[in-house]
Design a protein around this motif. Structure first.
Motif, mmCIF file in Angstrom:
data_model
loop_
_atom_site.group_PDB
_atom_site.id
_atom_site.type_symbol
_atom_site.label_atom_id
_atom_site.label_comp_id
_atom_site.label_asym_id
_atom_site.label_seq_id
_atom_site.Cartn_x
_atom_site.Cartn_y
_atom_site.Cartn_z
ATOM 1 N N SER A 277 21.168 -13.548 32.681
ATOM 2 C CA SER A 277 20.854 -14.492 31.600
ATOM 3 C C SER A 277 22.062 -15.357 31.281
ATOM 4 N N THR B 101 20.728 -10.293 29.004
ATOM 5 C CA THR B 101 21.051 -9.203 29.932
ATOM 6 C C THR B 101 21.106 -9.754 31.347
ATOM 7 N N GLY B 102 21.797 -9.026 32.244
ATOM 8 C CA GLY B 102 21.813 -9.355 33.665
ATOM 9 C C GLY B 102 22.296 -10.755 33.954
ATOM 10 N N LEU C 80 27.954 -13.122 28.568
ATOM 11 C CA LEU C 80 27.886 -12.430 29.859
ATOM 12 C C LEU C 80 28.779 -13.071 30.924
ATOM 13 N N THR D 79 18.338 -11.374 22.845
ATOM 14 C CA THR D 79 19.371 -10.714 23.646
ATOM 15 C C THR D 79 19.537 -11.377 25.003
#
Length: 802
Positions: A213, A210-211, A231, A208
């Motif tokens: 990444s 997140t943020g 993202l 995964t």
């Protein structure tokens, strides 16, 4: 030795990977990609992250930043964490708070391999830093405290890849780059062990994001900082990065470049643009990272400045002196061919052959080599000189001498700064000097300016033939152990027939045993003693190793040992190919046989060796009588000479040993000398020939410099024996005793002394050969010929960089 099983972290499938990495980014000094954080991520002692990328170096003596992180929001001082390759090619981690260096840590290993790809993983876990290279934990020193409170990425902080401030940037190629915030992941999340080759290869990341990444795959040539994680954490490019910075040289298809390990040690000779550009403001030469021994191959070279003062482009044997000294141009040396661009003169072996068309600034030269036919062609702007036609085989300008390993070579001597820019199939724009044309070879691979002739291929790993031996440890392996009552088995992945044991920590003799002579029988390589029978030595040759007894020479308590093991052919069979009937255990696939015969003192006697090709190294020992030397035939010095395994004396001329007759594909010939052919006495012989991608018997000439000669083997070595023809120790080196570069641990086959660990004898094992890093007389004495035999960890086609 490949990737050791104990180093495989959880998450690795261990299967052969089908994941393709199609693109990389090529950067030069001044280039970098950067991003300012737009969201608060993990900070301080609660920070977790993993950084993963593949890289291929092009410079081996310049400090280069790879990963740089500026965190002024985390601390009142401007905190910088950086990961750097030092000028001496060690990894460096530095934590700097603006006023002081809090931590400054260095790796034990030197990363000086420019011919293949590394996988780098950096883990941060609250207060622990780990760095992995090709899935092996890097040994870093512990200088300075790493304060976890300094770590983090949030709004106002910046990350840069490939440089710090536009200087000391990554010189080379970067591919498949990940930053995973909030997770400390094993390298096996991004790559895996290919069980067929024993090498570490990319695999698809299935985790995964997140943020902050991101995943940079460098696939969009108009936006090489594009994040494809979903993202939209995109990076900005700075410097000379443009569409021409995208490259198809990747960890799943490695391309040929010029070789900085095989170029003149000359400050006027600079390699740039990912080692595709030779800039010479003085005298300089360079070979390339790939060599051709079979097949059809094609490459191009752009001449950017009007030729004057000896810009020469061509090819040479990997053993030629091209690149060794300032004035050793291709074509001027034995075993080399060079096209003098300013006049069109074609040089062969140091002499003028013919004169063709001169080359002008902006012209593109073409080279086509058919190693199977032993022919070569040169073209200029898609017109082949001498009315040649590689596709039909017509009018080649080279029709003889193309044997062995041939590599592209480039030379120049112009104070105005000539530029020779090569394209081995990865960049038809020639670093932006031309408009890319996108022509591919017959395998639909590459990016050429002109269409390659039919069936002539780009020099890249995907086009290299599959090696006959994909996993060398199926035929040869080095095993380390500590002696004692609890140790009784040297374990291998095959059934060994030849076992060579040496104590490392004390002065015990070299013990040689084989399945043809039988269990319990041994000879000592470092003396002239006859064969000894002792049931406490080798007790059995097994399907998975060698069982040994409890005797001091091979299993003394608390003594460290090394065992080198070879697979032959199992139970010996009678061989009547020669005038003397022999008993032979042969492994033709691996080019190795064990031969037992009874001498007859007849000059010109022949002995069948059981191999399918001509042996290049034969080591003989009379077994029944004290006082007989170990006699060696070595192809590089010829059948008129002999050299002795148990002595340091120079190679000598004598007809009585090999009868001045080289071996054939079925027999080797001996004279009437007792060491190799005493009447009525049993003699053992070990026969070797080179096998592409697995073993190599060869020679080189030392240069007496710490920036020593480069020896192309066509594989990443696991073991090598090197010997000066003029006389010195038989130096034994391997990647088990020295698992990281530089390799500094050596033993001498002719001496029972303990292992030496000395920087003055350092060498590097790299993905395509051996680089001498010493001026030692026993390994790299100036103007001295050396012979060697080497065995592979991995064929170059599948090798990771080391």
């Amino acid at each position: 030795m490949g990737v050791v099983g104990s180093n495989i972290l959880a998450g690795s499938s261990g299967a052969a990977a089908g994941y393709d990495v199609p693109y990389s980014i090529k950067t030069i000094n001044g280039d970098y990609i950067s991003r300012d954080a737009t969201a608060t991520g993990h900070t301080g002692l609660g920070a977790y992250f993993t950084y993963s990328t593949w890289f291929k170096k092009s410079d081996v003596d310049t400090a280069q930043y790879m990963f740089w992180w500026r965190c002024p929001v985390i601390h009142s001082n401007a905190v910088v964490e950086c990961f750097q390759i030092q000028a001496d090619m060690r990894i460096r981690f530095n934590l700097w708070t603006g006023s002081a260096s809090e931590a400054n840590r260095y790796s034990s290993e030197y990363y000086r391999d420019p011919a293949a790809w590394h996988h780098l993983v950096i883990q941060w876990n609250a207060d622990t830093l780990n760095i992995y290279m090709n899935n092996v934990l890097v040994d870093m020193d512990t200088s300075g405290d790493i304060d976890g409170n300094y770590w983090g990425w949030q709004s106002g902080n910046q990350m840069r890849i490939a440089s710090s401030d536009g200087t000391n940037g990554t010189l080379g190629y970067t591919a498949d780059t990940f930053y995973i915030e909030g997770q400390t992941l094993a390298p096996s999340n991004f790559a895996e062990l290919n069980e067929d080759t024993g090498q570490w290869v990319p695999k698809e990341y299935e985790g995964t994001f997140t943020g902050n990444s991101f995943h940079l795959d460098y696939a969009d040539s108009s936006d090489l900082g594009k994040d494809v994680s979903g993202l939209d954490n995109h990076f900005t490019t700075t410097g000379n990065i443009d569409a021409n910075s995208q490259s198809i040289d990747t960890p799943t298809n490695n391309f040929c470049t010029m070789n900085p390990l095989a170029k003149a040690s000359d400050s006027y000779n600079t390699l740039k643009e990912g080692n595709l550009h030779l800039e010479a403001t003085g005298q300089g030469s360079a070979m390339s990272t790939f060599a051709m021994s079979a097949g059809k191959w094609y490459w191009e070279c752009l001449v950017t400045i009007e030729p004057t003062w000896w810009p020469v482009v061509g090819f040479c044997k990997t053993t030629a002196a091209v690149g060794v000294g300032n004035q050793n141009y291709t074509g001027e040396q034995t075993g080399s061919w060079g096209y003098l661009t300013e006049t069109g003169v074609w040089y062969v072996d140091g002499g003028t052959s013919s004169t063709y068309t001169a080359v002008s600034a902006g012209d593109i030269m073409q080279f086509a080599i058919d190693m199977d036919a032993g022919e070569a062609w040169v073209g200029i702007n898609n017109t082949w000189v001498n009315s040649g036609n590689p596709s039909t085989g017509a009018n080649a300008i080279v029709t003889s001498g193309l044997t062995g390993d041939i590599t592209p070579a480039f030379s120049d001597s112009d104070g105005s700064g000539h530029d020779l820019v090569a394209n081995f199939g990865q960049d038809s724009s020639f670093a932006g000097a031309k408009t890319a044309q996108g022509n591919q070879d017959s395998n639909s691979i590459g990016d050429f300016y002109y269409e390659p002739p039919a069936n002539f291929l780009a020099l890249c790993s995907s086009n290299l033939p599959s090696p006959e031996i994909a996993l060398p440890t199926d035929h040869f392996d080095t095993v380390l152990y500590t002696g004692g009552a609890s140790f009784s088995k040297i374990e291998t992945d095959f059934a060994p027939d030849f076992n060579w044991i040496k104590a490392r920590s004390t002065t015990y003799p070299h013990i040689l045993s084989d399945s043809v002579r039988g269990v319990g029988k041994y000879l000592e390589a470092d003396d002239t003693d006859d064969e000894t029978t002792d049931a406490n030595f080798v007790t059995s040759f097994d399907s998975d190793g060698v069982s040994i007894g409890q005797t001091s020479y091979i299993n003394a308590d608390a003594i460290t040992f090394v065992a080198w093991n070879w697979k032959a052919g199992g139970t010996a069979v009678s061989n009547t190919d020669g005038s003397i009937t022999s008993s032979v255990s042969a492994n033709p696939t691996a080019g190795f046989s064990i031969v037992s015969y009874e001498g007859n003192s007849t000059s010109g006697a022949t002995i069948g060796h059981g191999l399918s090709s001509t042996p290049e190294l034969v080591i003989c020992k009379e077994r029944e009588t004290d006082g007989y030397d170990w006699l060696c035939y070595a192809e590089p010095i010829g059948a008129t000479k002999n050299i002795r395994l148990n002595l340091t004396s120079a190679a000598a001329t004598a007809t009585g040993f090999w009868n001045d007759t080289a071996p054939s594909a079925s027999v080797f010939t001996v004279g009437n000398n007792g060491d190799v052919n005493i009447s009525g006495k049993d003699i053992i012989a070990y026969c070797f020939h080179s096998v592409e991608g697995y073993s190599k018997v060869g020679s080189f000439v030392g240069n007496g410099d710490d920036d020593g000669v480069f020896i192309y083997t066509g594989f990443k070595p696991a073991f090598a024996i090197v010997r000066s023809v003029s006389g010195d120790d038989w130096m034994m080196l391997d990647d088990a005793r020295s698992p990281i570069n530089a390799i500094e641990k050596s033993l001498a086959a002719n001496d029972n002394k303990a292992e030496i660990d000395a920087s003055g004898k350092a060498v590097d094992f790299v993905s395509n050969g051996i680089k001498m890093r010493n001026d030692d007389n026993g390994l790299n004495k100036s103007s001295t010929t050396f012979i060697y035999i080497a065995f592979a960890e991995s064929p170059f086609k599948t090798s990771n960089a080391r």
